[in-house]
Design an enzyme around this catalytic site. Structure first.
Site, PDB file in Angstrom:
ATOM      1  CE  LYS A 127     -32.666 -78.818 -64.593  1.00 55.96           C
ATOM      2  NZ  LYS A 127     -33.683 -77.720 -64.794  1.00 55.96           N
ATOM      3  CE1 TYR A 167     -32.975 -80.320 -59.643  1.00 53.13           C
ATOM      4  CE2 TYR A 167     -34.690 -79.502 -61.096  1.00 53.13           C
ATOM      5  CZ  TYR A 167     -33.472 -79.337 -60.469  1.00 53.13           C
ATOM      6  OH  TYR A 167     -32.735 -78.194 -60.663  1.00 53.13           O
TER       7      TYR A 167
HETATM    8  P1  NAD Z   1     -33.781 -68.056 -68.899  1.00 53.77           P
HETATM    9  O1  NAD Z   1     -34.600 -68.110 -70.146  1.00 53.77           O
HETATM   10  O2  NAD Z   1     -34.261 -67.215 -67.777  1.00 53.77           O
HETATM   11  O3  NAD Z   1     -32.310 -67.575 -69.268  1.00 53.77           O
HETATM   12  C1  NAD Z   1     -31.611 -68.047 -70.397  1.00 53.77           C
HETATM   13  C2  NAD Z   1     -30.510 -67.079 -70.762  1.00 53.77           C
HETATM   14  O4  NAD Z   1     -29.876 -67.564 -71.952  1.00 53.77           O
HETATM   15  C3  NAD Z   1     -31.027 -65.662 -71.063  1.00 53.77           C
HETATM   16  O5  NAD Z   1     -30.177 -64.726 -70.472  1.00 53.77           O
HETATM   17  C4  NAD Z   1     -30.949 -65.569 -72.572  1.00 53.77           C
HETATM   18  O6  NAD Z   1     -30.698 -64.257 -73.024  1.00 53.77           O
HETATM   19  C5  NAD Z   1     -29.756 -66.473 -72.875  1.00 53.77           C
HETATM   20  N1  NAD Z   1     -29.774 -66.988 -74.248  1.00 53.77           N
HETATM   21  C6  NAD Z   1     -28.717 -67.018 -75.063  1.00 53.77           C
HETATM   22  N2  NAD Z   1     -29.054 -67.536 -76.251  1.00 53.77           N
HETATM   23  C7  NAD Z   1     -30.358 -67.839 -76.192  1.00 53.77           C
HETATM   24  C8  NAD Z   1     -31.287 -68.393 -77.125  1.00 53.77           C
HETATM   25  N3  NAD Z   1     -30.903 -68.761 -78.351  1.00 53.77           N
HETATM   26  N4  NAD Z   1     -32.555 -68.552 -76.718  1.00 53.77           N
HETATM   27  C9  NAD Z   1     -32.957 -68.217 -75.480  1.00 53.77           C
HETATM   28  N5  NAD Z   1     -32.116 -67.695 -74.556  1.00 53.77           N
HETATM   29  C10 NAD Z   1     -30.835 -67.488 -74.914  1.00 53.77           C
HETATM   30  O7  NAD Z   1     -33.544 -69.554 -68.450  1.00 53.77           O
HETATM   31  P2  NAD Z   1     -33.087 -70.073 -67.014  1.00 53.77           P
HETATM   32  O8  NAD Z   1     -34.301 -70.447 -66.240  1.00 53.77           O
HETATM   33  O9  NAD Z   1     -32.124 -69.151 -66.405  1.00 53.77           O
HETATM   34  O10 NAD Z   1     -32.380 -71.462 -67.407  1.00 53.77           O
HETATM   35  C11 NAD Z   1     -31.065 -71.514 -67.942  1.00 53.77           C
HETATM   36  C12 NAD Z   1     -30.468 -72.903 -67.665  1.00 53.77           C
HETATM   37  O11 NAD Z   1     -30.405 -73.095 -66.264  1.00 53.77           O
HETATM   38  C13 NAD Z   1     -31.296 -74.080 -68.204  1.00 53.77           C
HETATM   39  O12 NAD Z   1     -30.437 -75.086 -68.649  1.00 53.77           O
HETATM   40  C14 NAD Z   1     -32.075 -74.561 -67.006  1.00 53.77           C
HETATM   41  O13 NAD Z   1     -32.395 -75.933 -67.064  1.00 53.77           O
HETATM   42  C15 NAD Z   1     -31.101 -74.269 -65.883  1.00 53.77           C
HETATM   43  N6  NAD Z   1     -31.800 -74.023 -64.595  1.00 53.77           N
HETATM   44  C16 NAD Z   1     -31.424 -74.727 -63.521  1.00 53.77           C
HETATM   45  C17 NAD Z   1     -32.033 -74.527 -62.304  1.00 53.77           C
HETATM   46  C18 NAD Z   1     -31.584 -75.290 -61.097  1.00 53.77           C
HETATM   47  O14 NAD Z   1     -32.284 -75.251 -60.087  1.00 53.77           O
HETATM   48  N7  NAD Z   1     -30.436 -75.954 -61.134  1.00 53.77           N
HETATM   49  C19 NAD Z   1     -33.056 -73.599 -62.198  1.00 53.77           C
HETATM   50  C20 NAD Z   1     -33.435 -72.861 -63.318  1.00 53.77           C
HETATM   51  C21 NAD Z   1     -32.782 -73.086 -64.526  1.00 53.77           C
END
Ligand code: NAD
Length: 333
Positions: A106, A189
Site C-alpha cells: 500500500k 489506514y
Molecule cells: P524502505 O525505504 O525501508 O525500503 C525501500 C526499498 O526500496 C529499499 O530496499 C530500497 O533500496 C529500494 N529502492 C529501490 N529503488 C529505490 C528508490 N529509487 N528510492 C528509494 N528506495 C528504493 O521502505 P519500506 O518501509 O520497506 O516501504 C516499502 C513499501 O512498503 C512502501 O510502499 C510502503 O508503503 C510499504 N509498507 C507497508 C507496510 C505495511 O504495514 N503494509 C509497512 C511498511 C511499509
C-alpha cells in the site's frame, strides 16, 4: 478448511528495505502455504547477506535489470512489490507480464490510471493481484468489521480514525517517490478502517492541511492533515494523519453503543474495547496470515478479500482528499 496443501508457493520479495527485512521475510518463516523463494534487489551486499540468511539458491536472486527473467523461474509463483510507492505500478505490470501472481504494498499506486493498468495487466496475464492490507487478517480489526457491518450495536452514526508517526525520513518525504505525505503512508489506514468498519463507500470528502511546524523537512509533502468523509445515511468519519505526531485510533459510535481500537494499525499490541467491555483476541502474525491467505486463494482458485480493486478505491479516495485539501472545497467521490 478446503485448502489441500500440495506444495508451498514461492514468493519473491522485490525491494529489501525495512518492511521486507523486518516483517515480511521473518513472517515467511511462519507461513504454511508459501515461503521465501527469491529476492530482487539492486544492492549486491544485500543479495549476498539474504542469500546466506535465508538459504536462497543463486538462480533465485535477481536485480532490477534481470527482474523480467523471473518469467522462466518455476520456483517463483508470487512476486511481492515492496518498493517506494511511485514504483509499484511499473513492477506490478512487469511481474504480471512475467506470468506471476502479485502482491503489491500500500498505497497501490499514485493515480487511479496506474491502478487500472495494474489490474488490467494481471487480468490479461490471468494472474491474481492483491494489496498488502494485513489488517484484514488481524482479529481486532476483523471484529470492528463484524460489529460495524452486522450492526451489532445498531447503525453507525459517527466514526473517527487517526494514524500518525512521530518521525519519518527518506523517500517518504519525497513527493515524486511517495506521492504525498502521511496521508499516502499511514492515513490510508484510516480510509481503510472506516470503509471496513462501516462496509460503506464514502460519497464526498473535505480536508484541511495542518500548519507545518518544520517547513524545510516538509517542503514537498504535508506534515499533517485532517479530513472528513461523508457516508450514506449522514454517517461522518473524522480523520487525522501526521508525520510529527504519534496517532493510532479507529472508533465507531452506533445507535446502541460504541466500539474502538486505541492501538489500531500496528503490527502488534492492538487493543480494542466496546461499550460492553474489553476485546480479547489472540496476537497473530498479520503478515504471515495475509500471505498465507493469498497463497490459499491461488491454490483454491477463489478471490482474495484484498484485491487490486480495493487498493484502487483507496487511491481514488486519497486523491479526492488531496483535491479537497488543495481547493478547500467538498469533493465528491
Ligand atoms: P524502505 O525505504 O525501508 O525500503 C525501500 C526499498 O526500496 C529499499 O530496499 C530500497 O533500496 C529500494 N529502492 C529501490 N529503488 C529505490 C528508490 N529509487 N528510492 C528509494 N528506495 C528504493 O521502505 P519500506 O518501509 O520497506 O516501504 C516499502 C513499501 O512498503 C512502501 O510502499 C510502503 O508503503 C510499504 N509498507 C507497508 C507496510 C505495511 O504495514 N503494509 C509497512 C511498511 C511499509
Amino acid at each position: 478448511m478446503a485448502t489441500t496443501k500440495t506444495h508451498k508457493l514461492g514468493i519473491a520479495l522485490v525491494g529489501l528495505g525495512k518492511y521486507s527485512s523486518g516483517q515480511l521475510a521473518p513472517a515467511l518463516k511462519e507461513t504454511e502455504y508459501c515461503y521465501l523463494a527469491g529476492i530482487v534487489t539492486g544492492t549486491g551486499d544485500k543479495a549476498a547477506k539474504w542469500r546466506r540468511q535465508y538459504d536462497l539458491p543463486e538462480q533465485n536472486i535477481y536485480s532490477y535489470s534481470t527482474f523480467d527473467d523471473i518469467k522462466d523461474n518455476a520456483d517463483i509463483d508470487i512476486v511481492y512489490i515492496v518498493l517506494p510507492n511511485s514504483m509499484h505500478s511499473e513492477y506490478v505490470v512487469r511481474a504480471a507480464k512475467a506470468g506471476k501472481h502479485v502482491i503489491c504494498e500500500k498505497p497501490m499506486a499514485l493515480t487511479v490510471a496506474e491502478c487500472d493498468e495494474m489490474i488490467a495487466a494481471c487480468k490479461n496475464a490471468n494472474k491474481m493481484l492483491s494489496i498488502g492490507y494485513r489488517l484484514h487478517f488481524e482479529p481486532h480489526n476483523m471484529e470492528m468489521m463484524r460489529l460495524g457491518q452486522k450492526k451489532i450495536f445498531g447503525p453507525i452514526k459517527k466514526m473517527q480514525a487517526e494514524d500518525g508517526l512521530a518521525e519519518v525520513e527518506g523517500w517518504r518525504l519525497d513527493k515524486a517517490l511517495a506521492g504525498g505525505g502521511p496521508l499516502m503512508d499511514v492515513g490510508i489506514y484510516c480510509v481503510q478502517g472506516v470503509r471496513y468498519t462501516s462496509g460503506l463507500e464514502p460519497l464526498a470528502v473535505t480536508a484541511r492541511e495542518g500548519v507545518k511546524k518544520n517547513k524545510e523537512k516538509f517542503r514537498e509533502v504535508e506534515e499533517s492533515l485532517t479530513w472528513e468523509m461523508e457516508f450514506p445515511d449522514g454517517i461522518i468519519a473524522e480523520c487525522r494523519t501526521s508525520y510529527s505526531e504519534q496517532l493510532n485510533l479507529l472508533r465507531a459510535e452506533a445507535e446502541n453503543g460504541w466500539f474502538q481500537l486505541t492501538t489500531a494499525y500496528e503490527y502488534e499490541g492492538i487493543e480494542g474495547e466496546t461499550s460492553d467491555g474489553k476485546m480479547k483476541f489472540p496476537k497473530v502474525n498479520q503478515q504471515a496470515k495475509q500471505m498465507d491467505d493469498f497463497a490459499r486463494a491461488i491454490i483454491d482458485r477463489r478471490p482474495t478479500p484484498v484485491p487490486g480493486e480495493m487498493g484502487r478505491q483507496d487511491v481514488k479516495i486519497l486523491n479526492a482528499i488531496y483535491k479537497a485539501m488543495e481547493t478547500g472545497k467538498r469533493v465528491t467521490i
